[in-house]
Design a protein around this motif. Structure first.
Motif, PDB file in Angstrom:
ATOM      1  N   GLN A  27      41.247  44.105  37.319  1.00  0.00           N
ATOM      2  CA  GLN A  27      40.444  44.020  38.547  1.00  0.00           C
ATOM      3  C   GLN A  27      39.929  45.404  38.905  1.00  0.00           C
ATOM      4  O   GLN A  27      40.708  46.289  39.266  1.00  0.00           O
ATOM      5  CB  GLN A  27      41.271  43.450  39.696  1.00  0.00           C
ATOM      6  CG  GLN A  27      40.467  43.228  40.969  1.00  0.00           C
ATOM      7  CD  GLN A  27      41.322  42.695  42.095  1.00  0.00           C
ATOM      8  OE1 GLN A  27      42.490  43.049  42.229  1.00  0.00           O
ATOM      9  NE2 GLN A  27      40.752  41.839  42.932  1.00  0.00           N
ATOM     10  N   GLY A  76      36.970  46.173  44.432  1.00  0.00           N
ATOM     11  CA  GLY A  76      36.006  45.302  45.080  1.00  0.00           C
ATOM     12  C   GLY A  76      35.531  44.136  44.258  1.00  0.00           C
ATOM     13  O   GLY A  76      34.590  43.439  44.661  1.00  0.00           O
ATOM     14  N   GLN A  77      36.176  43.904  43.130  1.00  0.00           N
ATOM     15  CA  GLN A  77      35.729  42.836  42.231  1.00  0.00           C
ATOM     16  C   GLN A  77      36.804  41.770  42.061  1.00  0.00           C
ATOM     17  O   GLN A  77      37.956  41.948  42.451  1.00  0.00           O
ATOM     18  CB  GLN A  77      35.394  43.425  40.857  1.00  0.00           C
ATOM     19  CG  GLN A  77      34.326  44.482  40.884  1.00  0.00           C
ATOM     20  CD  GLN A  77      32.992  43.943  41.359  1.00  0.00           C
ATOM     21  OE1 GLN A  77      32.539  42.888  40.911  1.00  0.00           O
ATOM     22  NE2 GLN A  77      32.368  44.660  42.276  1.00  0.00           N
ATOM     23  N   GLY A  78      36.402  40.663  41.448  1.00  0.00           N
ATOM     24  CA  GLY A  78      37.374  39.651  41.063  1.00  0.00           C
ATOM     25  C   GLY A  78      38.112  40.066  39.809  1.00  0.00           C
ATOM     26  O   GLY A  78      37.972  41.192  39.328  1.00  0.00           O
ATOM     27  N   LEU A  79      38.890  39.158  39.266  1.00  0.00           N
ATOM     28  CA  LEU A  79      39.683  39.459  38.083  1.00  0.00           C
ATOM     29  C   LEU A  79      38.945  39.033  36.821  1.00  0.00           C
ATOM     30  O   LEU A  79      38.318  37.969  36.794  1.00  0.00           O
ATOM     31  CB  LEU A  79      41.031  38.733  38.141  1.00  0.00           C
ATOM     32  CG  LEU A  79      42.144  39.400  38.943  1.00  0.00           C
ATOM     33  CD1 LEU A  79      41.860  39.357  40.426  1.00  0.00           C
ATOM     34  CD2 LEU A  79      43.481  38.734  38.632  1.00  0.00           C
TER      35      LEU A  79
END
Lengths: 113, 115
Positions: free
Chosen positions: A38, A41-44
């Protein structure tokens, strides 16, 4: 009950150095194992996964992981870390009989220039 | 490219408000999930849905409900938001054939702050 342990909360390595992130799981049956990354500020994003077969698994971005049943471990490795690898890494375990993935608490990787 | 879209990246709500978090996937996946992410605790499963109109509680369902009226959409509802629900919420989806492809595809997350 299933559980996943990532014993290192933070790890700092120098750029170009090798990396190993630890993951231990607890489950009676053969698990399905995953590593996700991750960025801030992002998804996985999935790095790699193990279902069966060869216990050394290759993933994206030069990562690999080795399943060791005797140690209940699935450690993530990279021979030479790049500054862009700085992120949080999550190990997860699932099984054929369950819809759920259980995640570890994550390891935050910092990369020194 | 596979895509899981969470409609709101950032929300600020007041205590007691009703909050809807929407998630849409374009991969025709049967399974959809809502996780909550907090520092030091990793991802904890709130609810999941293995098919349309089907739902099951995860590990921390208290204070939440969900709705899945269409295959592509999975909504998380906070009936009366509280400050301890301030968190990052992650939606994910997966094909039903979990034995061969158990990986989850994640959205970018919705950061909720409850004042």
């Amino acid at each position: 009950a299933q559980s996943v342990t990532q014993p290192d909360i933070h790890i700092t390595v120098s750029e170009g150095a090798s990396l190993e992130l630890r993951c231990n799981y607890s489950y009676g049956a053969t698990p399905y194992l995953f590593w996700y990354v991750q960025s801030p500020g992002q998804g996985l994003q999935l790095l790699l996964k193990y279902f069966s077969g060869d216990t050394l698994v290759q993933g994206i971005k030069g990562f690999e992981a080795e399943f060791k049943r005797s140690q209940s471990s699935f450690n993530l490795r990279k021979p030479s870390v790049h500054w862009s690898d700085a992120a949080e890494y999550f190990c997860a375990v699932g099984t054929y009989s369950s819809y759920k993935l259980i995640f570890g608490s994550g390891t935050r990787l910092l990369v020194r220039p | 490219d596979v895509k899981v879209t969470q409609s709101s990246r950032y929300l600020v709500k007041r205590t007691g408000e009703k909050v809807f978090l929407e998630c849409v996937q374009d991969m025709d996946h049967e399974n959809m999930f809502w996780y909550r992410q907090d520092p030091g605790l990793g991802l904890r499963l709130i609810y999941f849905s293995y098919d349309v109109k089907m739902k099951e509680k995860g590990d921390i369902p208290e204070g939440y409900s969900v709705s899945r009226e269409k295959k592509e959409r999975f909504s998380l509802i906070l009936e009366s938001a509280s400050t301890n629900q301030t968190s990052m919420y992650l939606c994910a989806s997966r094909t039903f054939d979990r034995g061969k492809s158990g990986e989850l595809f994640f959205g970018e997350g919705s950061r909720l702050t409850v004042l």
